[in-house]
Design a protein around this motif. Structure first.
Motif, PDB file in Angstrom:
ATOM      1  N   ASP A 147      53.695  19.624   8.727  1.00  0.00           N
ATOM      2  CA  ASP A 147      55.033  19.588   8.126  1.00  0.00           C
ATOM      3  C   ASP A 147      55.069  20.134   6.700  1.00  0.00           C
ATOM      4  OD1 ASP A 147      54.119  17.560   6.431  1.00  0.00           O
ATOM      5  OD2 ASP A 147      55.019  15.952   7.605  1.00  0.00           O
ATOM      6  N   GLY A 148      53.940  20.693   6.241  1.00  0.00           N
ATOM      7  CA  GLY A 148      53.927  21.325   4.936  1.00  0.00           C
ATOM      8  C   GLY A 148      53.650  20.399   3.776  1.00  0.00           C
ATOM      9  N   PHE A 149      53.353  19.131   4.054  1.00  0.00           N
ATOM     10  CA  PHE A 149      53.106  18.158   2.994  1.00  0.00           C
ATOM     11  C   PHE A 149      51.895  18.545   2.149  1.00  0.00           C
ATOM     12  CE2 PHE A 149      51.318  14.002   1.582  1.00  0.00           C
ATOM     13  CZ  PHE A 149      52.400  13.579   0.816  1.00  0.00           C
ATOM     14  N   VAL A 150      50.938  19.255   2.739  1.00  0.00           N
ATOM     15  CA  VAL A 150      49.695  19.608   2.054  1.00  0.00           C
ATOM     16  C   VAL A 150      49.863  20.852   1.176  1.00  0.00           C
ATOM     17  CG1 VAL A 150      47.276  20.262   2.430  1.00  0.00           C
ATOM     18  CG2 VAL A 150      48.333  18.525   3.869  1.00  0.00           C
ATOM     19  N   LYS A 151      50.915  21.616   1.410  1.00  0.00           N
ATOM     20  CA  LYS A 151      51.062  22.873   0.692  1.00  0.00           C
ATOM     21  C   LYS A 151      51.508  22.661  -0.755  1.00  0.00           C
ATOM     22  CE  LYS A 151      52.126  25.596   4.812  1.00  0.00           C
ATOM     23  NZ  LYS A 151      53.132  26.447   5.490  1.00  0.00           N
ATOM     24  N   GLY A 152      51.424  23.747  -1.520  1.00  0.00           N
ATOM     25  CA  GLY A 152      51.927  23.723  -2.888  1.00  0.00           C
ATOM     26  C   GLY A 152      51.123  22.804  -3.782  1.00  0.00           C
ATOM     27  N   GLY A 153      51.825  22.134  -4.692  1.00  0.00           N
ATOM     28  CA  GLY A 153      51.165  21.286  -5.672  1.00  0.00           C
ATOM     29  C   GLY A 153      50.505  20.069  -5.088  1.00  0.00           C
ATOM     30  N   ASN A 154      50.862  19.702  -3.836  1.00  0.00           N
ATOM     31  CA  ASN A 154      50.273  18.520  -3.199  1.00  0.00           C
ATOM     32  C   ASN A 154      48.874  18.779  -2.655  1.00  0.00           C
ATOM     33  OD1 ASN A 154      52.232  16.631  -3.642  1.00  0.00           O
ATOM     34  ND2 ASN A 154      53.211  16.864  -1.643  1.00  0.00           N
ATOM     35  N   VAL A 158      46.119  15.886  -1.959  1.00  0.00           N
ATOM     36  CA  VAL A 158      45.926  15.437  -0.581  1.00  0.00           C
ATOM     37  C   VAL A 158      44.466  15.541  -0.184  1.00  0.00           C
ATOM     38  CG1 VAL A 158      46.361  16.051   1.829  1.00  0.00           C
ATOM     39  CG2 VAL A 158      48.267  15.880   0.234  1.00  0.00           C
ATOM     40  N   LEU A 159      43.841  16.672  -0.461  1.00  0.00           N
ATOM     41  CA  LEU A 159      42.438  16.860  -0.098  1.00  0.00           C
ATOM     42  C   LEU A 159      41.546  15.873  -0.841  1.00  0.00           C
ATOM     43  CD1 LEU A 159      42.311  20.759  -0.034  1.00  0.00           C
ATOM     44  CD2 LEU A 159      42.502  19.192   1.912  1.00  0.00           C
ATOM     45  N   ARG A 160      41.890  15.584  -2.094  1.00  0.00           N
ATOM     46  CA  ARG A 160      41.129  14.591  -2.852  1.00  0.00           C
ATOM     47  C   ARG A 160      41.282  13.204  -2.227  1.00  0.00           C
ATOM     48  NH1 ARG A 160      43.685  14.785  -7.385  1.00  0.00           N
ATOM     49  NH2 ARG A 160      42.494  16.563  -8.188  1.00  0.00           N
ATOM     50  N   ALA A 161      42.501  12.858  -1.816  1.00  0.00           N
ATOM     51  CA  ALA A 161      42.746  11.541  -1.217  1.00  0.00           C
ATOM     52  C   ALA A 161      41.968  11.388   0.082  1.00  0.00           C
ATOM     53  CB  ALA A 161      44.239  11.345  -0.973  1.00  0.00           C
ATOM     54  N   VAL A 162      41.943  12.434   0.899  1.00  0.00           N
ATOM     55  CA  VAL A 162      41.204  12.372   2.160  1.00  0.00           C
ATOM     56  C   VAL A 162      39.705  12.270   1.898  1.00  0.00           C
ATOM     57  CG1 VAL A 162      40.615  13.619   4.267  1.00  0.00           C
ATOM     58  CG2 VAL A 162      42.986  13.589   3.467  1.00  0.00           C
ATOM     59  N   GLY A 163      39.180  13.138   1.049  1.00  0.00           N
ATOM     60  CA  GLY A 163      37.750  13.119   0.758  1.00  0.00           C
ATOM     61  C   GLY A 163      37.283  11.797   0.194  1.00  0.00           C
ATOM     62  N   ALA A 237      42.361  25.796   6.209  1.00  0.00           N
ATOM     63  CA  ALA A 237      41.522  26.985   6.040  1.00  0.00           C
ATOM     64  C   ALA A 237      40.142  26.598   5.521  1.00  0.00           C
ATOM     65  CB  ALA A 237      42.208  27.945   5.067  1.00  0.00           C
ATOM     66  N   PRO A 238      39.144  27.478   5.662  1.00  0.00           N
ATOM     67  CA  PRO A 238      37.791  27.176   5.186  1.00  0.00           C
ATOM     68  C   PRO A 238      37.738  26.749   3.725  1.00  0.00           C
ATOM     69  CG  PRO A 238      37.732  29.094   6.602  1.00  0.00           C
ATOM     70  CD  PRO A 238      39.182  28.758   6.415  1.00  0.00           C
ATOM     71  N   ASP A 239      38.547  27.367   2.865  1.00  0.00           N
ATOM     72  CA  ASP A 239      38.504  26.989   1.451  1.00  0.00           C
ATOM     73  C   ASP A 239      39.070  25.590   1.236  1.00  0.00           C
ATOM     74  OD1 ASP A 239      41.124  28.024   2.080  1.00  0.00           O
ATOM     75  OD2 ASP A 239      41.541  28.037  -0.066  1.00  0.00           O
ATOM     76  N   ALA A 240      40.063  25.198   2.057  1.00  0.00           N
ATOM     77  CA  ALA A 240      40.610  23.844   1.952  1.00  0.00           C
ATOM     78  C   ALA A 240      39.577  22.822   2.419  1.00  0.00           C
ATOM     79  CB  ALA A 240      41.891  23.727   2.767  1.00  0.00           C
ATOM     80  N   TRP A 241      38.864  23.150   3.505  1.00  0.00           N
ATOM     81  CA  TRP A 241      37.817  22.237   3.978  1.00  0.00           C
ATOM     82  C   TRP A 241      36.715  22.100   2.927  1.00  0.00           C
ATOM     83  CZ3 TRP A 241      36.853  18.425   7.066  1.00  0.00           C
ATOM     84  CH2 TRP A 241      35.525  18.046   7.285  1.00  0.00           C
ATOM     85  N   ALA A 242      36.322  23.194   2.301  1.00  0.00           N
ATOM     86  CA  ALA A 242      35.299  23.142   1.261  1.00  0.00           C
ATOM     87  C   ALA A 242      35.755  22.266   0.099  1.00  0.00           C
ATOM     88  CB  ALA A 242      34.973  24.552   0.770  1.00  0.00           C
ATOM     89  N   GLU A 243      37.028  22.339  -0.245  1.00  0.00           N
ATOM     90  CA  GLU A 243      37.566  21.505  -1.318  1.00  0.00           C
ATOM     91  C   GLU A 243      37.537  20.030  -0.929  1.00  0.00           C
ATOM     92  OE1 GLU A 243      39.541  20.432  -4.938  1.00  0.00           O
ATOM     93  OE2 GLU A 243      38.335  22.148  -4.288  1.00  0.00           O
ATOM     94  N   LEU A 244      37.866  19.729   0.325  1.00  0.00           N
ATOM     95  CA  LEU A 244      37.819  18.340   0.806  1.00  0.00           C
ATOM     96  C   LEU A 244      36.396  17.788   0.706  1.00  0.00           C
ATOM     97  CD1 LEU A 244      39.567  17.072   4.051  1.00  0.00           C
ATOM     98  CD2 LEU A 244      37.263  16.331   3.442  1.00  0.00           C
TER      99      LEU A 244
END
Length: 253
Positions: A147-154, A158-163, A237-244
């Motif tokens: 739903d796009g919640f992860v996009k933009g400034g979030n 979001v990735l920090r919260a999950v990790g 994407a791979p870069d988002a997974w790496a950030e997580l």
């Protein structure tokens, strides 16, 4: 009947028996649970916020809160053969209740359980359900990606919260056998995003933290979940997974 007796009831809960049903019910909601809930005939509504999760029914309690009921079902090939019929001990709903309540006692963010229930089918075979309080305003990680919640400034938050949530789970000594994008909830609290891990059926508890090789395997399990749902890596994407993963590894620093 002793085979179906209930032991190790968490504080604030009570064991209740009715015919072939055995339940552990939270004391403060006991009078609010519809007696026909397990037949699926209680007043229900769709769960709006957890669209990514499956096998959930929602119903409104008399106090205005929404509860979610999940029926235990086998996965893989067993689903076609046995469906929702289980064999063996410990009884899975009661075990999941015990794990969830222990984590809540330690302050780990997860959902509140209202009822754990089993119904005897025949001999040692049973069906099971778990009823939890709906986490208002939450969406699972997969729904958030869609739903796009992860996009933009979030995105970074979001990735920090999950990790950090997964790392905290491993610090508490919990190996989540079914860690996937739908078992991590996210919601905004006081202007920040907080992660919740749920569904501890078949979780393994360790004294101390989860051993590193198993923790790494759990992260691989989470990635496989992402690849199964999003094989082209358009949403995670791979870069988002790496950030997580980086947030996971830095959570203790």
């Amino acid at each position: 009947m002793s085979r179906w007796s209930v032991a190790d009831v968490p504080p604030g809960f009570r064991a209740v028996a009715s015919g072939d049903l055995r339940m552990i019910v939270r004391e403060d909601v006991r009078s609010l649970i519809p007696p026909d809930l397990w037949q699926g005939s209680a007043p229900q509504e769709e769960s709006r916020n957890l669209a990514g999760r499956s096998r959930l029914r929602a119903f409104r309690l008399a106090n205005g809160e929404t509860a979610l009921i999940r029926e235990y079902r086998h996965g893989g090939l067993l689903r076609a053969v046995t469906g929702g019929v289980f064999l063996g001990r410990p009884l899975r709903p009661f075990r999941e209740l015990a794990v969830t309540e222990e984590l809540r006692r330690r302050g780990f963010p997860t959902v509140e359980v209202y009822v754990a229930c089993v119904r005897k089918v025949w001999g040692p075979f049973y069906r099971g359900w778990l009823v939890t309080r709906e986490l208002d305003g939450a969406r699972d990680f997969w729904a958030a990606l869609n739903d796009g919640f992860v996009k933009g400034g979030n995105r970074e938050e979001v990735l920090r919260a999950v990790g950090r949530s997964v790392r905290a789970l491993h610090r508490e000594g919990v190996y989540h056998r079914d860690l996937n994008l739908k078992n991590i909830l996210l919601r905004e609290e006081n202007g920040r995003i907080r992660g919740y891990v749920i569904d501890f059926d078949r979780a393994v508890l360790f004294l101390g933290g989860v051993p590193r090789p198993l923790a790494e395997r759990n992260l691989e399990r989470l990635l496989r979940s992402a690849l199964k749902l999003d094989p082209e890596r358009k949403l995670l994407a791979p870069d988002a997974w790496a950030e997580l993963v980086r947030c996971y590894r830095e959570a203790d620093e």
